[in-house]
Design a protein around this motif. Structure first.
Motif, mmCIF file in Angstrom:
data_model
loop_
_atom_site.group_PDB
_atom_site.id
_atom_site.type_symbol
_atom_site.label_atom_id
_atom_site.label_comp_id
_atom_site.label_asym_id
_atom_site.label_seq_id
_atom_site.Cartn_x
_atom_site.Cartn_y
_atom_site.Cartn_z
ATOM 1 N N GLU A 1 0.823 -1.209 0.000
ATOM 2 C CA GLU A 1 0.000 0.000 0.000
ATOM 3 C C GLU A 1 0.859 1.262 0.000
ATOM 4 O OE1 GLU A 1 -2.755 -0.284 3.232
ATOM 5 O OE2 GLU A 1 -3.882 -1.947 2.323
ATOM 6 N N ASP A 2 1.986 1.243 0.716
ATOM 7 C CA ASP A 2 2.860 2.426 0.745
ATOM 8 C C ASP A 2 3.370 2.760 -0.651
ATOM 9 O OD1 ASP A 2 2.508 2.637 3.448
ATOM 10 O OD2 ASP A 2 4.468 1.808 4.000
ATOM 11 N N ASP A 3 3.647 1.739 -1.447
ATOM 12 C CA ASP A 3 4.115 1.986 -2.808
ATOM 13 C C ASP A 3 2.992 2.513 -3.693
ATOM 14 O OD1 ASP A 3 6.936 1.354 -2.854
ATOM 15 O OD2 ASP A 3 6.375 -0.716 -2.471
ATOM 16 N N VAL A 4 1.762 2.090 -3.430
ATOM 17 C CA VAL A 4 0.623 2.638 -4.167
ATOM 18 C C VAL A 4 0.527 4.146 -3.913
ATOM 19 C CG1 VAL A 4 -1.887 2.649 -4.396
ATOM 20 C CG2 VAL A 4 -0.668 0.479 -4.186
ATOM 21 N N VAL A 5 0.665 4.546 -2.669
ATOM 22 C CA VAL A 5 0.595 5.970 -2.314
ATOM 23 C C VAL A 5 1.714 6.740 -2.998
ATOM 24 C CG1 VAL A 5 0.763 7.631 -0.415
ATOM 25 C CG2 VAL A 5 -0.533 5.501 -0.113
ATOM 26 N N ARG A 6 2.933 6.235 -2.903
ATOM 27 C CA ARG A 6 4.100 6.917 -3.467
ATOM 28 C C ARG A 6 4.002 7.020 -4.988
ATOM 29 N NH1 ARG A 6 8.462 4.892 -5.794
ATOM 30 N NH2 ARG A 6 7.948 2.749 -5.160
ATOM 31 N N LEU A 7 3.661 5.909 -5.640
ATOM 32 C CA LEU A 7 3.613 5.891 -7.102
ATOM 33 C C LEU A 7 2.451 6.710 -7.647
ATOM 34 C CD1 LEU A 7 4.521 2.154 -7.685
ATOM 35 C CD2 LEU A 7 5.881 4.128 -8.399
ATOM 36 N N THR A 8 1.349 6.738 -6.934
ATOM 37 C CA THR A 8 0.224 7.561 -7.374
ATOM 38 C C THR A 8 0.629 9.029 -7.434
ATOM 39 O OG1 THR A 8 -1.404 6.029 -6.449
ATOM 40 C CG2 THR A 8 -2.144 8.277 -6.882
ATOM 41 N N ALA A 9 1.293 9.506 -6.381
ATOM 42 C CA ALA A 9 1.740 10.907 -6.366
ATOM 43 C C ALA A 9 2.718 11.175 -7.507
ATOM 44 C CB ALA A 9 2.386 11.221 -5.019
ATOM 45 N N MET A 10 3.638 10.247 -7.731
ATOM 46 C CA MET A 10 4.639 10.423 -8.787
ATOM 47 C C MET A 10 3.988 10.456 -10.162
ATOM 48 S SD MET A 10 7.732 7.802 -9.848
ATOM 49 C CE MET A 10 8.431 7.811 -8.209
ATOM 50 N N VAL A 11 3.109 9.505 -10.427
ATOM 51 C CA VAL A 11 2.509 9.387 -11.756
ATOM 52 C C VAL A 11 1.510 10.503 -12.012
ATOM 53 C CG1 VAL A 11 1.055 7.911 -13.202
ATOM 54 C CG2 VAL A 11 2.933 6.911 -11.902
ATOM 55 N N MET A 12 0.703 10.843 -11.020
ATOM 56 C CA MET A 12 -0.282 11.914 -11.198
ATOM 57 C C MET A 12 0.400 13.247 -11.481
ATOM 58 S SD MET A 12 -3.454 10.757 -10.944
ATOM 59 C CE MET A 12 -4.501 12.089 -10.359
ATOM 60 N N ALA A 13 1.549 13.473 -10.868
ATOM 61 C CA ALA A 13 2.266 14.734 -11.085
ATOM 62 C C ALA A 13 2.775 14.848 -12.520
ATOM 63 C CB ALA A 13 3.439 14.836 -10.107
ATOM 64 N N ALA A 14 3.016 13.708 -13.165
ATOM 65 C CA ALA A 14 3.541 13.708 -14.533
ATOM 66 C C ALA A 14 2.463 13.546 -15.592
ATOM 67 C CB ALA A 14 4.572 12.584 -14.678
ATOM 68 N N ALA A 15 1.240 13.276 -15.177
ATOM 69 C CA ALA A 15 0.177 12.914 -16.121
ATOM 70 C C ALA A 15 -0.359 14.109 -16.895
ATOM 71 C CB ALA A 15 -0.964 12.235 -15.381
ATOM 72 N N PRO A 16 -0.574 13.958 -18.202
ATOM 73 C CA PRO A 16 -1.236 15.009 -18.980
ATOM 74 C C PRO A 16 -2.682 15.178 -18.521
ATOM 75 C CG PRO A 16 -0.195 13.367 -20.411
ATOM 76 C CD PRO A 16 -0.200 12.809 -19.026
ATOM 77 N N PRO A 17 -3.328 16.288 -18.857
ATOM 78 C CA PRO A 17 -4.729 16.488 -18.479
ATOM 79 C C PRO A 17 -5.622 15.371 -19.011
ATOM 80 C CG PRO A 17 -3.765 18.528 -19.290
ATOM 81 C CD PRO A 17 -2.760 17.450 -19.554
ATOM 82 N N ARG A 18 -6.599 14.981 -18.197
ATOM 83 C CA ARG A 18 -7.630 14.004 -18.554
ATOM 84 C C ARG A 18 -7.057 12.615 -18.855
ATOM 85 N NH1 ARG A 18 -12.365 16.524 -18.963
ATOM 86 N NH2 ARG A 18 -13.369 14.775 -20.007
ATOM 87 N N THR A 19 -5.908 12.322 -18.243
ATOM 88 C CA THR A 19 -5.392 10.956 -18.322
ATOM 89 C C THR A 19 -6.370 10.030 -17.611
ATOM 90 O OG1 THR A 19 -3.116 11.753 -18.356
ATOM 91 C CG2 THR A 19 -3.445 9.452 -17.751
ATOM 92 N N THR A 20 -6.619 8.864 -18.178
ATOM 93 C CA THR A 20 -7.653 7.973 -17.644
ATOM 94 C C THR A 20 -7.127 7.128 -16.488
ATOM 95 O OG1 THR A 20 -7.150 6.109 -19.114
ATOM 96 C CG2 THR A 20 -8.660 7.802 -19.949
ATOM 97 N N PHE A 21 -8.080 6.533 -15.783
ATOM 98 C CA PHE A 21 -7.776 5.622 -14.673
ATOM 99 C C PHE A 21 -6.808 4.528 -15.127
ATOM 100 C CE2 PHE A 21 -8.796 1.475 -12.821
ATOM 101 C CZ PHE A 21 -8.583 1.699 -11.472
ATOM 102 N N PHE A 22 -7.140 3.858 -16.231
ATOM 103 C CA PHE A 22 -6.336 2.708 -16.645
ATOM 104 C C PHE A 22 -4.941 3.139 -17.087
ATOM 105 C CE2 PHE A 22 -5.110 -0.852 -19.456
ATOM 106 C CZ PHE A 22 -5.268 -1.903 -18.545
ATOM 107 N N GLU A 23 -4.826 4.302 -17.692
ATOM 108 C CA GLU A 23 -3.507 4.804 -18.091
ATOM 109 C C GLU A 23 -2.635 5.095 -16.875
ATOM 110 O OE1 GLU A 23 -5.003 6.888 -22.263
ATOM 111 O OE2 GLU A 23 -4.968 8.037 -20.396
ATOM 112 N N ILE A 24 -3.228 5.701 -15.859
ATOM 113 C CA ILE A 24 -2.478 5.978 -14.622
ATOM 114 C C ILE A 24 -2.001 4.677 -13.993
ATOM 115 C CG2 ILE A 24 -2.711 6.790 -12.232
ATOM 116 C CD1 ILE A 24 -2.391 9.081 -14.152
ATOM 117 N N VAL A 25 -2.885 3.694 -13.912
ATOM 118 C CA VAL A 25 -2.538 2.430 -13.255
ATOM 119 C C VAL A 25 -1.496 1.661 -14.068
ATOM 120 C CG1 VAL A 25 -3.449 0.260 -12.351
ATOM 121 C CG2 VAL A 25 -4.801 2.337 -12.150
#
Length: 424
Positions: A92-116
């Motif tokens: 779970e700790d890695d989910v939290v860390r990676l979510t912050a990292m990936v969301m910060a780099a994501a283009p606008p309107r990136t989808t759920f599946f693309e983020i995951v």
């Protein structure tokens, strides 16, 4: 941010829906340093059997001593099921860390599946895995998992599903699935309808990609309760796959063929690893038996092809009175899903998973009655499971089916765990 707050952020992305295309995932991964280029992968696409095939192959390679990532969807109970290494779910700790990292780099309107998908690829890269098995979420050509460059591509049986995105014919859907084929790289293909096979053969030929087809270049046949496999490099007899159902011969054989072909890329799985890997594979929610009183089975058959396979598997329980709990999604071909299953049911309880896409239990009951079967509107999945268990005798079989979301909710109820339902 806590793990629960992180999940709310991730699940909130579902509002962007499904948007096929590789532009956003390509941009996102570029900002992360292109982690997908640092790992070797196998791609798995198809309509039915993708998860089982991927799980078989992951188990075989893990047993052979490799560090194997496995990316699958959807999850049944917990988000962490989607990203695993040698069977262990992402912490779970890695989910939290990676979510912050990936969301910060994501283009606008990136989808759920693309983020995951990006989270999985980043995690696998960080963890220095040897190889990742990537299951396409939907389609293949424009699925975000297709950003990778697979050593081997696997195409499992294709049937009509997600027609609003993939096309209304088997040939059209096959064109999307065949998009995972890479020039010069081997392809493993399950038996297909003639129209789908013609498309796959065309794509493989265009890219000079060696095509290995079940029943032609490799095959597997049941001998009583054991499976005998004849492959492209040799044969193994007396196999005992851990997953229930005679249809698992097709999924196991595709995984075995892929394992053979991966030897050309340095991944060697001998007969002992193949045998033990198949016998220890775990893939919940697919003909999964719970030793309740009476017995209860979960199967996530969610399209006509899957329900036909499930109906055939019920022949393995001769003389059993089957009490069926069924819940489906509103955007599915409900009549085609129900038709193969209802003749096997002695009683039917209609339920609705706690998801906006779910068909209301009363509406589903009307569809069941139109086919000529009496049924009971049970309400929630938990209420349906409880009602079915109460109605069943000690020698009966309670079957929960119709959607992976129905199965996930039922499994969570049986295990006493919370269930995180989300599309994608």
């Amino acid at each position: 941010m806590t793990y629960q707050e992180t999940l709310e952020q991730i699940y909130g992305l579902a509002r962007f829906g499904i948007k096929p295309g590789l532009e956003r995932i390509s941009s996102l991964l570029s900002k992360l340093g292109n982690p997908h280029r640092k790992i070797r992968t196998v791609s798995v696409a198809g309509t039915n059997g993708k998860g089982s095939t991927a799980a078989f192959l992951s188990s075989i390679l893990s047993t052979a001593g490799y560090r194997v990532g496995l990316f699958t969807s959807p999850h049944l109970i917990s988000f962490t099921e989607r990203i695993r290494i040698n069977g262990a779910e992402i912490p779970e700790d890695d989910v939290v860390r990676l979510t912050a990292m990936v969301m910060a780099a994501a283009p606008p309107r990136t989808t759920f599946f693309e983020i995951v998908t990006a989270m999985a690829l980043q995690y696998f890269s960080e963890q220095h895995i040897d190889i990742a098995i990537m299951e396409a979420g939907m389609g293949g050509r424009f699925d975000s998992t297709n950003i990778t460059d697979p050593l081997v591509s696997i195409i499992t049986p294709i049937s009509l599903d997600h027609c609003e995105y993939l096309g209304s014919s088997l040939a059209a859907i096959a064109r999307e699935k065949a998009g995972i084929i890479r020039p010069g790289r081997p392809v493993v293909c399950a038996g297909q309808d003639e129209a789908a096979m013609a498309v796959i053969e065309q794509y493989a030929a265009a890219g000079s990609s060696p095509l290995h087809v079940a029943g032609r270049e490799f095959t597997a046949i049941w001998r009583d309760d054991f499976l005998d496999y004849w492959g492209v490099r040799g044969s193994i007899t007396g196999l005992k796959p851990a997953l229930h159902g005679r249809h698992q011969a097709a999924n196991a054989s595709c995984a075995l063929c892929a394992a053979e072909l991966l030897a050309d890329s340095g991944f060697v799985a001998d007969a002992a690893a193949c045998r033990l890997g198949l016998s220890t594979t775990s893939w919940p929610g697919r003909l999964e038996l719970f030793a309740t009183a009476p017995d209860l089975m979960l199967d996530g058959a969610h399209n006509p092809g899957g329900s036909r396979v499930l109906a055939e598997a019920l022949a393995e329980f001769p003389g059993k009175r089957i009490i069926m709990v069924i819940g489906v999604m509103q955007d599915k071909d409900v009549a085609a899903i129900l038709a193969p299953l209802l003749p096997h049911a002695a009683e039917v309880f209609c339920v609705a998973p706690a998801l906006e896409r779910a068909m209301p239990a009363g509406e589903l009951a009307a569809a069941v009655q139109r086919i000529g079967m009496e049924c009971t509107v049970a309400g929630t999945v938990a209420e349906g499971v409880q009602a079915a268990l109460a109605a069943a005798g000690p020698d009966d079989l309670v079957l929960v089916c119709g959607s992976l979301f129905t199965v996930g909710e039922a499994r969570a109820f049986l295990l006493g765990k919370p269930c995180e339902l989300v599309r994608g």
